[in-house]
Design an enzyme around this catalytic site. Structure first.
Site, PDB file in Angstrom:
ATOM      1  N   ASP A  55       3.104  59.123  44.122  1.00  0.00           N
ATOM      2  CA  ASP A  55       3.759  58.350  43.060  1.00  0.00           C
ATOM      3  C   ASP A  55       4.338  56.993  43.450  1.00  0.00           C
ATOM      4  OD1 ASP A  55       4.071  58.269  40.362  1.00  0.00           O
ATOM      5  OD2 ASP A  55       6.001  59.289  40.322  1.00  0.00           O
ATOM      6  N   HIS A  92      11.324  56.961  45.108  1.00  0.00           N
ATOM      7  CA  HIS A  92      10.493  55.907  44.497  1.00  0.00           C
ATOM      8  C   HIS A  92      10.958  55.528  43.092  1.00  0.00           C
ATOM      9  CE1 HIS A  92       8.589  59.784  43.504  1.00  0.00           C
ATOM     10  NE2 HIS A  92       8.254  59.221  42.369  1.00  0.00           N
TER      11      HIS A  92
END
Length: 969
Positions: A106, A375
Site C-alpha cells: 500500500d 503509510h
C-alpha cells in the site's frame, strides 16, 4: 481505538475461530500495532493458545511483522528500522516467530532502501504493488513483474532480494461480477464506523454462494486467475482474497470461500486450475522451487507514483509539514534518550532511577515514533482526528523521555531536589529567564561536535561559563519571535555521547556575550526595482561571501572562498494554484499534486534586517504581498557563522542555515521556495531514499502533468551540480522537491487544500491546514570533493542536534557538586570515524533468548520469562555512510574495535552479530539465493564474522547489528 472497536478486533477474534474449524484454511496478518492491541486487551487465554498452535502449523503467518506497514517515500531509514525492530521483538519474544516475507502493498511508490532493509532483516522475498501505472502495464505485458532487486549499489548481490510486483488488480479481490450487481467475493460486506451494526447486516455484502450461482462464481474467479497467469513466468498465481477492513466476520467469508475452492478443485479438469488456501511463504516457496533464472534490477527506485494520467501522488511528500517535523524531532529525541539511558544503566548500576519505569518511558516514544511511520501517518494522508492522535502520542512520548533525561542528570549529580531541571528539544524554549540558569547540553552523535545551541533570555547583558568557570563564546540578539526576549547563541564543543553544563549569569565583570546589532533596510517594491542599478553588500565568514542586493533586498550571489568560485544565487517564494472542484478538472489533495499552471511569485515587496555580531550574522527577509501590507506571509532567516580560534569550525563554517516561516496560506495554494543559480545542471536533480542512498532524477517530459511527475521526496538530502560545483540542501523533515528549470531547485514547504471529491469528503481527507510552518534547511555550496566530505556528517548534525536541558537554582548561587566536572563524560566518550554512524545504542529490554532453539523450547513449554525486562543486553548498530567509490578516503572499509569503542560503558564480555532487527544470529541465517544470470547457482548467503577480539570491519553502506554484553559491575 475506533478501528479496533469497529472491525479490527473482530478480524483477529473471528479469523482465529474459523482457522481452528478447517485444516485447509490459512490467513496472513501484517501490522503488529493492531495485533498487539488485540493480544493485550481482547484475546482470551484460549485464543492465545490457538494463535501459538496456528503459527506452528504455518496456517497463520505474520508478514513484514513491523508495528506498521511503513511509508517508503518520506520516512527516515532509522525510523523504518525502529518500527520493524519493535514489531519483530514482540513477535520473537511472544511466539519465537520471525517473519521472512514482505507485503508492502500500500505505500505510494517504492524506495530502493526497502529491499535492502528486508534483506538485512533476513527476508527471502519482497512484495510491492503501487508503482507507476504505465510502467506496471509494460512490465505486466512482458512478464517482468518479478525480478531480483539489488537495492544498494554498494551491497549489490550480497543483500539482493527477490521482488514480486502485484499486477493491475493490486492487493484486493476483484469485485465485479458479471451475474450480479452486488460486489463479489466480499461476503462480510464493508465495515461501518464507529459501531458495528446490531443485526450483523453490513452494507454491500456479496451474494451468498448457492447451488444456483456456484458455477457462475467459479467461472468468474477462474477467468480472473487465467488472465493474471498470463502476466507471470510460472503457473503459480497469487490471488489475494480480501482488501482493506475485511474478514471482520470471518465465518461468512470462509464458509463461502470453502464452497468455491472445493467446487473449482472438483472440476479442475474442466477449469484447468486448482486452488488452495496459502500464505505468502507458500506462494514464494512454489515460485522458488521452479528453479528459474531471474533478471536483476539495479538500485533505481519506483518513485514518484502515478495511478493515471492526471494523478501524480507527489503531494503527500509535503502534506501536514508540522506532523512530519514533529515526527522527526521525536525520532531524534528518542535516539538521544536511548544512548543516554544505556550509558546511565551501564555506568551507574547503583543509581536511584527505577529502570523498569525508565524503560516504559522510552517505550512510549518507541511506540509513537513507530506508529507514525505508517503509510497514512507521516505521509499526512489521515483525517485531522487521526493526525491529532499521532501528535498526542508523539508529544506524550517526548515529554516522558525529556523527563527521564532530566532525572538522570539529577541522579548522577546528586543535585538538591529544590532546584528543577526541565528539558526541551525545541531550540526556542527557555528556562526561567529571571534567575541564574544553567543548561545541560547532550551530544547524541558519536563524534565530537562543535555547534551553537539557542536559549531564550530576558536580558541582553549576560555571560556564559563552562563547568570550570571559564568564559564561553556566545552571542545575544533580539528574537525574531518576540519583542520582549533575546536569543542567546552559545558555542558548544562536546565529545561523542557526552554532555556539558553551561551557566548563564547576569552580567558579571567584562566577560559578556557578544551583542548582535540590527540594521533595518527599507522595504523594497520588487515591481519597481531598477534592474540596472544594483546596490550590493556582502555578508562574510571564512567559507562564504553572500551578496545581497539592496535594490530588491534579495540574495544575489554566493562565493565559495576556498576556490573563489562565485555562483549567481536568488531565492523566491512561489505558489502553485490548484483546483478543488472535481467538475473543473484534476484536483490536489492530501495524496495528489495537480497544479493548474506554473507557479506564481507571491510577494511584490521584501523587507530586510541584518543582525550582525562577532560569531554570527543573521539575515532576516520578510516577504509581503505588496508594499503596504501589514503582515508578511513568508520569511527567511539565513544564518552564517564565524568560529573563533581554537574551535573546530569546519562543519559550522561550511553551512548556510536557513529557517523559514510559511503561512497561513490561502486555500488551494501550494507554497514552494525556488532557488535559482547559474549552474549548468541540465535539470538533473539528485535526491535521497530515506536518508540512506542517493537517486539520480533526470527531468522527464510527459504529455500530461510534467510539473507534478517531476516532484520527488527529499528526506534528508538533495543536490544539483554542474561540472565543478555542487549545491546541497539538507532537511530536517520530508518535502517534495523538483528541478523545473536549468540551475534550479525548488522545495515545497507547505500546502493548504480543500476539494469536493466524495471519497475525500467521506474520510474527512481535506487538507485545510491553516498552520504556520517553520522548516529548516542547511545549504552547502562547494566543489564535489568538498561537499562529499561534509554532507553526510552535516545531515546527521542537523538530524541530531544537541538536546538542551534547562535548570534553574533559585536562592544561593548554584553549586553543583564537584562530581559534575569529572562527569562531563569526557573521559568516556564514544567516538567513531566520520564515515561511520553509530545508528543505535540502546537497551531494548527484550526477554528472549538469543539462542533460537532455547527460545522456541521455552515458548512451547510455556516458560517465557515473566517479570522484569532484560537490562544486560545492549543493542548496537553501526552504519557505513558512504558508497563504494564515492570518496577516495571516506569510502574505505573501517575497522572498529568494539571493546575499545564501548570501554566507557564497561568491559565487553560477549558480542553476537545479529540480523537487522536482532532476531537472527547471522551465522545461522540462510536466506534463499534466487538464480540470476550473474549467479546461476542456487546457494545461501554468508556474512562476515566478528573476530575473537571483537574487531569488526565495516564496509561501504553496511549496517551491522550486534548484541553486546558487559561484565557485571
Amino acid at each position: 481505538q475506533e478501528s479496533m472497536h469497529a472491525y479490527a478486533a473482530n478480524v483477529y477474534t473471528t479469523v482465529i475461530e474459523e482457522l481452528m474449524k478447517g485444516k485447509q484454511r490459512k490467513f496472513i496478518a501484517v501490522e503488529q500495532e493492531f495485533f498487539r492491541l488485540w493480544w493485550d486487551m481482547v484475546a482470551t487465554d484460549t485464543q492465545k493458545q490457538q494463535v501459538h498452535q496456528l503459527l506452528q502449523e504455518g496456517r497463520l503467518e505474520f508478514v513484514i511483522g513491523g508495528q506498521v506497514m511503513h511509508d517508503e517515500a518520506v520516512t527516515l531509514i532509522d525510523d523504518q528500522i525502529l518500527q520493524l525492530t519493535e514489531g519483530h521483538g514482540f513477535l520473537y519474544e511472544t511466539f519465537g516467530f520471525r517473519p521472512q516475507f514482505s507485503w508492502h502493498v500500500d505505500p505510494f511508490g517504492a524506495s530502493a532502501t526497502t529491499p535492502t532493509l528486508f534483506a538485512l532483516a533476513g527476508f527471502n522475498a519482497h512484495l510491492i504493488s503501487r508503482i507507476d501505472y504505465d510502467l506496471k502495464a509494460d512490465m505486466q505485458k512482458n512478464k517482468k513483474l518479478q525480478f531480483v532487486w539489488q537495492g544498494s549499489p554498494s551491497l549489490s548481490e550480497r543483500q539482493e532480494i527477490f521482488t514480486h510486483v502485484m499486477d493491475q488488480y493490486s492487493y484486493c479481490t476483484p469485485s465485479q461480477l458479471p451475474f450480479s450487481n452486488r460486489s463479489g467475493f466480499f461476503w462480510n460486506g464493508f465495515a461501518t464506523f464507529p459501531d458495528p451494526p446490531k443485526d450483523g447486516v453490513y452494507p454491500n455484502m456479496s451474494l451468498p454462494v448457492t447451488d444456483a450461482n456456484l458455477h457462475l462464481y467459479a467461472q468468474t474467479m477462474v477467468a480472473n486467475i487465467k488472465e493474471r497467469a498470463a502476466w507471470f513466468r510460472t503457473g503459480d498465481v497469487l490471488w489475494p482474497w480480501g482488501c482493506d477492513k475485511q474478514f471482520f466476520n470471518a465465518s461468512v467469508q470462509y464458509s463461502n470461500m470453502d464452497l468455491l475452492v472445493d467446487y473449482i478443485n472438483k472440476h479442475s479438469g474442466e477449469f484447468g486450475v486448482t486452488v488452495q488456501y496459502a500464505t505468502v511463504s507458500d506462494y514464494f516457496r512454489a515460485v522458488y522451487s521452479r528453479n528459474l533464472t531471474w533478471e536483476t534490477r539495479d538500485s533505481q527506485d519506483f518513485l514518484p507514483y502515478s495511478t493515471e494520467p492526471f494523478q501524480a501522488w507527489t503531494g503527500f511528500y509535503t502534506s501536514r509539514s508540522t506532523l512530519k517535523g514533529v515526527a522527526r524531532r521525536a525520532s531524534s529525541l528518542l535516539y538521544a534518550g536511548e544512548s543516554f539511558f544505556t550509558q546511565y544503566v551501564r555506568k551507574h548500576p547503583e543509581g536511584s532511577i527505577c529502570k523498569c519505569k525508565a524503560l516504559k518511558q522510552l517505550q512510549s516514544l518507541r511506540w509513537a515514533v513507530s506508529e507514525v511511520q505508517h503509510h497514512d501517518g507521516i505521509t499526512g494522508t489521515e483525517s485531522p482526528k487521526v493526525k491529532d492522535m499521532y501528535m498526542n502520542n508523539l508529544m506524550y512520548g517526548m515529554f516522558n523521555v525529556k523527563k527521564l533525561m532530566a532525572s538522570i542528570i539529577f541522579d548522577i549529580n546528586y543535585a538538591k531536589k529544590n532546584g528543577e531541571v526541565y528539558s526541551s528539544v525545541y531550540t526556542k524554549d527557555s528556562g526561567k529567564p529571571d534567575v541564574d540558569q544553567y543548561v545541560v547540553v547532550y551530544n547524541p552523535l558519536a563524534w565530537n561536535i562543535t555547534t551553537f545551541v539557542t536559549v531564550s533570555v530576558s536580558n541582553e547583558a549576560v555571560s556564559v561559563y563552562d563547568e570550570l568557570g571559564r568564559s564561553v563564546p556566545a552571542q545575544v540578539q533580539s528574537s525574531v519571535e518576540s519583542q520582549s526576549t533575546y536569543d542567546l547563541y552559545i558555542l558548544v564543543a562536546i565529545s561523542g555521547l557526552s554532555y556539558r553544563k553551561y551557566s548563564i549569569k547576569p552580567l558579571e565583570g567584562k566577560q559578556s556575550a557578544f551583542i548582535g546589532r540590527s540594521i533595518k533596510y527599507k522595504r523594497r517594491d520588487l515591481t519597481r526595482a531598477d534592474q540596472q542599478s544594483q546596490q550590493l553588500f556582502p555578508v562574510v565568514n571564512n567559507c562564504y561571501q553572500i551578496v545581497f542586493d539592496q535594490n530588491t533586498n534579495l540574495m544575489h550571489s554566493i562565493t565559495e572562498r576556498d576556490t573563489n568560485q562565485t555562483v549567481q544565487f536568488t531565492q523566491e517564494f512561489l505558489e502553485y494554484h490548484v483546483n478543488g472542484d472535481t467538475k473543473k478538472g484534476p484536483i490536489s489533495d492530501n495524496y495528489l499534486f495537480a497544479p493548474n499552471a506554473s507557479a506564481v511569485p507571491v510577494s511584490k515587496a521584501v523587507g530586510l534586517e541584518v543582525m550582525s555580531g562577532s560569531l554570527m550574522t543573521e539575515i532576516r527577509q520578510y516577504f509581503y504581498s505588496n508594499v503596504t501590507s501589514q503582515d508578511y506571509i513568508y520569511a527567511v532567516y539565513t544564518r552564517l557563522y564565524s568560529v573563533p580560534e581554537g574551535y573546530d569550525g569546519k562543519l559550522l563554517c561550511h553551512r548556510i542555515e536557513q529557517e523559514y516561516s510559511v503561512g497561513p496560506l490561502e486555500l488551494n495554494r501550494e507554497a514552494v521556495l525556488r532557488t535559482s543559480t547559474n549552474l549548468n545542471t541540465k535539470q538533473l536533480l539528485y535526491t535521497d531514499n530515506n536518508g540512506y542512498q542517493m537517486q539520480k532524477r533526470p527531468f522527464k517530459a510527459y504529455v500530461n502533468n510534467t510539473v507534478d511527475r517531476n516532484y520527488y521526496p527529499v528526506v534528508q538530502t538533495a543536490y544539483i551540480e554542474d561540472d565543478t560545483t555542487r549545491l546541497m540542501l539538507l532537511t530536517e523533515r520530508a518535502h517534495g522537491v523538483s528541478s523545473q528549470g536549468n540551475g534550479q531547485v525548488e522545495v515545497m514547504l507547505h500546502r493548504r487544500l480543500w476539494n469536493n471529491l466524495q471519497w475525500d469528503l467521506n474520510n474527512n481527507l481535506t487538507l485545510n491546514d491553516s498552520t504556520v510552518v517553520h522548516p529548516v534547511i542547511w545549504l552547502i555550496l562547494g566543489t564535489k570533493a568538498v561537499t562529499n566530505t561534509l554532507y553526510r556528517t552535516s545531515g546527521l548534525a542537523l538530524e541530531h542536534r544537541p538536546v538542551v536541558m534547562f535548570g534553574a537554582l533559585s536562592g544561593d548561587k548554584p553549586k553543583l557538586p564537584r562530581r559534575l566536572q569529572q562527569n562531563s563524560v569526557h573521559d568516556s566518550s564514544v567516538s567513531v570515524s566520520p564515515n561511520l554512524h553509530l545508528q543505535t545504542l540502546s537497551i531494548p529490554g527484550w526477554k528472549y533468548s538469543s539462542n533460537h532453539a532455547e527460545q522456541v523450547l521455552s515458548i512451547r513449554m510455556g516458560k517465557q520469562k515473566q517479570g522484569d525486562a532484560d537490562f544486560s543486553r545492549v543493542l548496537l548498530r553501526i552504519r557505513h555512510l558512504y558508497e563504494v567509490g564515492e570518496d577516495p578516503v571516506l569510502s574505505q572499509p573501517v575497522m572498529v574495535d568494539l571493546k575499545s569503542l564501548l570501554k566507557g560503558l564497561g568491559s565487553v564480555t560477549a558480542v553476537e552479530e545479529r540480523s537487522l532487527t536482532g532476531t537472527w544470529d547471522v551465522n545461522t541465517l540462510e536466506r534463499w539465493k534466487w538464480k540470476t544470470a550473474q549467479y546461476p547457482g542456487k546457494r545461501f548467503f554468508n556474512s562476515t564474522k566478528v573476530s575473537e577480539d571483537y574487531i569488526v570491519t565495516v564496509h561501504p553502506k553496511e549496517i551491522r547489528t550486534f548484541f553486546v554484553y558487559f561484565q557485571v559491575q
